[in-house]
Motif scaffolding. Structure first.
Motif, PDB file in Angstrom:
ATOM      1  N   GLY A  28      -1.380 -13.506  12.291  1.00  0.00           N
ATOM      2  CA  GLY A  28      -1.398 -14.138  13.601  1.00  0.00           C
ATOM      3  C   GLY A  28      -1.591 -13.164  14.749  1.00  0.00           C
ATOM      4  O   GLY A  28      -1.580 -13.564  15.909  1.00  0.00           O
ATOM      5  N   ALA A  29      -1.790 -11.898  14.445  1.00  0.00           N
ATOM      6  CA  ALA A  29      -1.978 -10.895  15.506  1.00  0.00           C
ATOM      7  C   ALA A  29      -3.200 -11.234  16.340  1.00  0.00           C
ATOM      8  O   ALA A  29      -4.193 -11.745  15.835  1.00  0.00           O
ATOM      9  CB  ALA A  29      -2.124  -9.506  14.895  1.00  0.00           C
ATOM     10  N   LYS A  30      -3.133 -10.946  17.609  1.00  0.00           N
ATOM     11  CA  LYS A  30      -4.255 -11.152  18.522  1.00  0.00           C
ATOM     12  C   LYS A  30      -4.863  -9.832  18.974  1.00  0.00           C
ATOM     13  O   LYS A  30      -5.928  -9.805  19.559  1.00  0.00           O
ATOM     14  CB  LYS A  30      -3.806 -11.953  19.744  1.00  0.00           C
ATOM     15  CG  LYS A  30      -3.339 -13.344  19.434  1.00  0.00           C
ATOM     16  CD  LYS A  30      -4.489 -14.214  19.017  1.00  0.00           C
ATOM     17  CE  LYS A  30      -4.020 -15.640  18.816  1.00  0.00           C
ATOM     18  NZ  LYS A  30      -5.065 -16.483  18.281  1.00  0.00           N
ATOM     19  N   VAL A  31      -4.152  -8.730  18.723  1.00  0.00           N
ATOM     20  CA  VAL A  31      -4.644  -7.409  19.105  1.00  0.00           C
ATOM     21  C   VAL A  31      -4.627  -6.512  17.871  1.00  0.00           C
ATOM     22  O   VAL A  31      -3.647  -6.481  17.134  1.00  0.00           O
ATOM     23  CB  VAL A  31      -3.786  -6.789  20.231  1.00  0.00           C
ATOM     24  CG1 VAL A  31      -4.246  -5.377  20.546  1.00  0.00           C
ATOM     25  CG2 VAL A  31      -3.835  -7.653  21.477  1.00  0.00           C
ATOM     26  N   PHE A  32      -5.732  -5.813  17.647  1.00  0.00           N
ATOM     27  CA  PHE A  32      -5.860  -4.907  16.518  1.00  0.00           C
ATOM     28  C   PHE A  32      -5.997  -3.495  17.075  1.00  0.00           C
ATOM     29  O   PHE A  32      -6.935  -3.196  17.818  1.00  0.00           O
ATOM     30  CB  PHE A  32      -7.063  -5.301  15.657  1.00  0.00           C
ATOM     31  CG  PHE A  32      -6.915  -6.706  15.140  1.00  0.00           C
ATOM     32  CD1 PHE A  32      -6.230  -6.945  13.967  1.00  0.00           C
ATOM     33  CD2 PHE A  32      -7.406  -7.779  15.862  1.00  0.00           C
ATOM     34  CE1 PHE A  32      -6.061  -8.237  13.505  1.00  0.00           C
ATOM     35  CE2 PHE A  32      -7.241  -9.075  15.414  1.00  0.00           C
ATOM     36  CZ  PHE A  32      -6.567  -9.301  14.226  1.00  0.00           C
ATOM     37  N   ARG A  33      -5.027  -2.658  16.767  1.00  0.00           N
ATOM     38  CA  ARG A  33      -4.916  -1.336  17.376  1.00  0.00           C
ATOM     39  C   ARG A  33      -5.879  -0.337  16.758  1.00  0.00           C
ATOM     40  O   ARG A  33      -6.058  -0.269  15.541  1.00  0.00           O
ATOM     41  CB  ARG A  33      -3.490  -0.812  17.226  1.00  0.00           C
ATOM     42  CG  ARG A  33      -2.448  -1.699  17.863  1.00  0.00           C
ATOM     43  CD  ARG A  33      -2.504  -1.624  19.361  1.00  0.00           C
ATOM     44  NE  ARG A  33      -1.551  -2.578  19.947  1.00  0.00           N
ATOM     45  CZ  ARG A  33      -1.693  -3.067  21.151  1.00  0.00           C
ATOM     46  NH1 ARG A  33      -2.697  -2.723  21.907  1.00  0.00           N
ATOM     47  NH2 ARG A  33      -0.808  -3.917  21.617  1.00  0.00           N
ATOM     48  N   ASP A  34      -6.483   0.441  17.631  1.00  0.00           N
ATOM     49  CA  ASP A  34      -7.363   1.536  17.231  1.00  0.00           C
ATOM     50  C   ASP A  34      -6.489   2.731  16.879  1.00  0.00           C
ATOM     51  O   ASP A  34      -5.666   3.159  17.679  1.00  0.00           O
ATOM     52  CB  ASP A  34      -8.296   1.868  18.395  1.00  0.00           C
ATOM     53  CG  ASP A  34      -9.203   3.048  18.131  1.00  0.00           C
ATOM     54  OD1 ASP A  34      -9.289   3.519  16.978  1.00  0.00           O
ATOM     55  OD2 ASP A  34      -9.837   3.502  19.097  1.00  0.00           O
ATOM     56  N   SER A  35      -6.679   3.283  15.692  1.00  0.00           N
ATOM     57  CA  SER A  35      -5.886   4.434  15.243  1.00  0.00           C
ATOM     58  C   SER A  35      -6.477   5.767  15.673  1.00  0.00           C
ATOM     59  O   SER A  35      -5.917   6.813  15.378  1.00  0.00           O
ATOM     60  CB  SER A  35      -5.761   4.412  13.712  1.00  0.00           C
ATOM     61  OG  SER A  35      -5.043   3.271  13.317  1.00  0.00           O
ATOM     62  N   SER A  36      -7.618   5.741  16.365  1.00  0.00           N
ATOM     63  CA  SER A  36      -8.187   6.984  16.877  1.00  0.00           C
ATOM     64  C   SER A  36      -7.483   7.359  18.181  1.00  0.00           C
ATOM     65  O   SER A  36      -6.625   6.631  18.673  1.00  0.00           O
ATOM     66  CB  SER A  36      -9.693   6.828  17.125  1.00  0.00           C
ATOM     67  OG  SER A  36      -9.939   6.115  18.332  1.00  0.00           O
ATOM     68  N   ASP A  37      -7.885   8.468  18.755  1.00  0.00           N
ATOM     69  CA  ASP A  37      -7.309   8.908  20.025  1.00  0.00           C
ATOM     70  C   ASP A  37      -7.894   8.164  21.226  1.00  0.00           C
ATOM     71  O   ASP A  37      -7.440   8.341  22.344  1.00  0.00           O
ATOM     72  CB  ASP A  37      -7.532  10.401  20.218  1.00  0.00           C
ATOM     73  CG  ASP A  37      -6.730  11.230  19.240  1.00  0.00           C
ATOM     74  OD1 ASP A  37      -5.702  10.730  18.743  1.00  0.00           O
ATOM     75  OD2 ASP A  37      -7.132  12.380  18.956  1.00  0.00           O
ATOM     76  N   TYR A  38      -8.920   7.315  21.005  1.00  0.00           N
ATOM     77  CA  TYR A  38      -9.611   6.677  22.116  1.00  0.00           C
ATOM     78  C   TYR A  38      -8.991   5.356  22.563  1.00  0.00           C
ATOM     79  O   TYR A  38      -9.217   4.916  23.681  1.00  0.00           O
ATOM     80  CB  TYR A  38     -11.089   6.469  21.771  1.00  0.00           C
ATOM     81  CG  TYR A  38     -11.828   7.775  21.641  1.00  0.00           C
ATOM     82  CD1 TYR A  38     -12.270   8.452  22.761  1.00  0.00           C
ATOM     83  CD2 TYR A  38     -12.049   8.341  20.398  1.00  0.00           C
ATOM     84  CE1 TYR A  38     -12.926   9.667  22.651  1.00  0.00           C
ATOM     85  CE2 TYR A  38     -12.705   9.551  20.267  1.00  0.00           C
ATOM     86  CZ  TYR A  38     -13.143  10.207  21.400  1.00  0.00           C
ATOM     87  OH  TYR A  38     -13.787  11.410  21.278  1.00  0.00           O
ATOM     88  N   GLY A  39      -8.244   4.702  21.693  1.00  0.00           N
ATOM     89  CA  GLY A  39      -7.569   3.472  22.084  1.00  0.00           C
ATOM     90  C   GLY A  39      -8.481   2.277  22.271  1.00  0.00           C
ATOM     91  O   GLY A  39      -8.251   1.453  23.153  1.00  0.00           O
TER      92      GLY A  39
END
Length: 79
Positions: free
Chosen positions: A36-47
Protein backbone atom coordinates in the motif's frame (compact mmCIF):
# COMPACT_ATOMS: atom_id res chain seq x y z
CA UNK A 1 19.95 3.50 -13.10
CA UNK A 2 23.71 3.80 -13.46
CA UNK A 3 26.09 5.96 -15.47
CA UNK A 4 28.21 2.93 -16.42
CA UNK A 5 27.41 -0.51 -17.85
CA UNK A 6 27.04 -2.97 -14.97
CA UNK A 7 26.86 -6.41 -16.52
CA UNK A 8 27.94 -8.28 -19.62
CA UNK A 9 25.52 -11.15 -19.22
CA UNK A 10 24.57 -13.71 -21.81
CA UNK A 11 21.31 -15.10 -20.55
CA UNK A 12 19.39 -14.36 -17.40
CA UNK A 13 20.76 -12.32 -14.51
CA UNK A 14 19.41 -13.43 -11.14
CA UNK A 15 20.61 -11.14 -8.33
CA UNK A 16 21.60 -12.87 -5.10
CA UNK A 17 20.44 -9.95 -2.95
CA UNK A 18 19.76 -6.22 -2.98
CA UNK A 19 21.93 -4.05 -5.15
CA UNK A 20 24.11 -1.52 -3.34
CA UNK A 21 24.41 2.12 -4.28
CA UNK A 22 27.88 3.34 -5.27
CA UNK A 23 29.52 6.35 -6.94
CA UNK A 24 28.03 5.38 -10.33
CA UNK A 25 24.45 4.93 -9.10
CA UNK A 26 22.06 7.61 -10.33
CA UNK A 27 18.92 6.03 -8.88
CA UNK A 28 18.15 2.74 -7.13
CA UNK A 29 14.73 1.56 -6.03
CA UNK A 30 14.23 -1.72 -4.19
CA UNK A 31 10.41 -1.56 -4.21
CA UNK A 32 10.32 -3.33 -0.85
CA UNK A 33 8.14 -0.83 0.96
CA UNK A 34 5.12 -2.04 2.90
CA UNK A 35 1.99 -3.06 1.00
CA UNK A 36 0.00 0.00 0.00
CA UNK A 37 3.01 2.33 -0.07
CA UNK A 38 2.59 5.47 -2.15
CA UNK A 39 6.25 6.54 -2.07
CA UNK A 40 9.18 4.40 -3.16
CA UNK A 41 12.49 5.61 -1.76
CA UNK A 42 15.59 6.02 -3.86
CA UNK A 43 18.56 4.29 -2.21
CA UNK A 44 21.10 6.42 -4.08
CA UNK A 45 22.49 9.69 -2.77
CA UNK A 46 20.25 11.68 -5.16
CA UNK A 47 16.88 11.08 -3.51
CA UNK A 48 14.82 10.46 -6.65
CA UNK A 49 11.85 9.06 -4.74
CA UNK A 50 8.91 7.83 -6.82
CA UNK A 51 5.31 8.67 -5.98
CA UNK A 52 2.57 6.22 -6.94
CA UNK A 53 -0.76 7.28 -8.34
CA UNK A 54 -3.98 5.57 -9.36
CA UNK A 55 -5.40 6.32 -12.78
CA UNK A 56 -8.25 4.41 -14.43
CA UNK A 57 -6.62 4.78 -17.86
CA UNK A 58 -3.29 3.32 -16.73
CA UNK A 59 -4.47 0.69 -14.28
CA UNK A 60 -4.36 0.13 -10.55
CA UNK A 61 -0.79 1.37 -10.12
CA UNK A 62 1.59 3.65 -12.00
CA UNK A 63 4.51 5.94 -11.25
CA UNK A 64 3.51 9.58 -11.22
CA UNK A 65 4.65 10.95 -14.59
CA UNK A 66 4.99 14.42 -13.07
CA UNK A 67 7.53 13.36 -10.45
CA UNK A 68 11.32 13.39 -10.72
CA UNK A 69 11.49 10.15 -12.73
CA UNK A 70 10.78 11.91 -16.03
CA UNK A 71 13.56 14.40 -15.25
CA UNK A 72 16.03 11.57 -14.51
CA UNK A 73 15.26 9.81 -17.79
CA UNK A 74 15.50 13.07 -19.73
CA UNK A 75 18.91 13.87 -18.23
CA UNK A 76 20.23 10.39 -19.03
CA UNK A 77 18.94 10.57 -22.61
CA UNK A 78 20.71 13.91 -23.13
CA UNK A 79 24.07 12.41 -22.06
Amino acid sequence: ISDIPRYDVKGELIPQGKFDSDAHTIALWHFDELHGAKVFRDSSDYGYDLTAMNDAEIGPFAVNKYSKLAVIWANIKIK
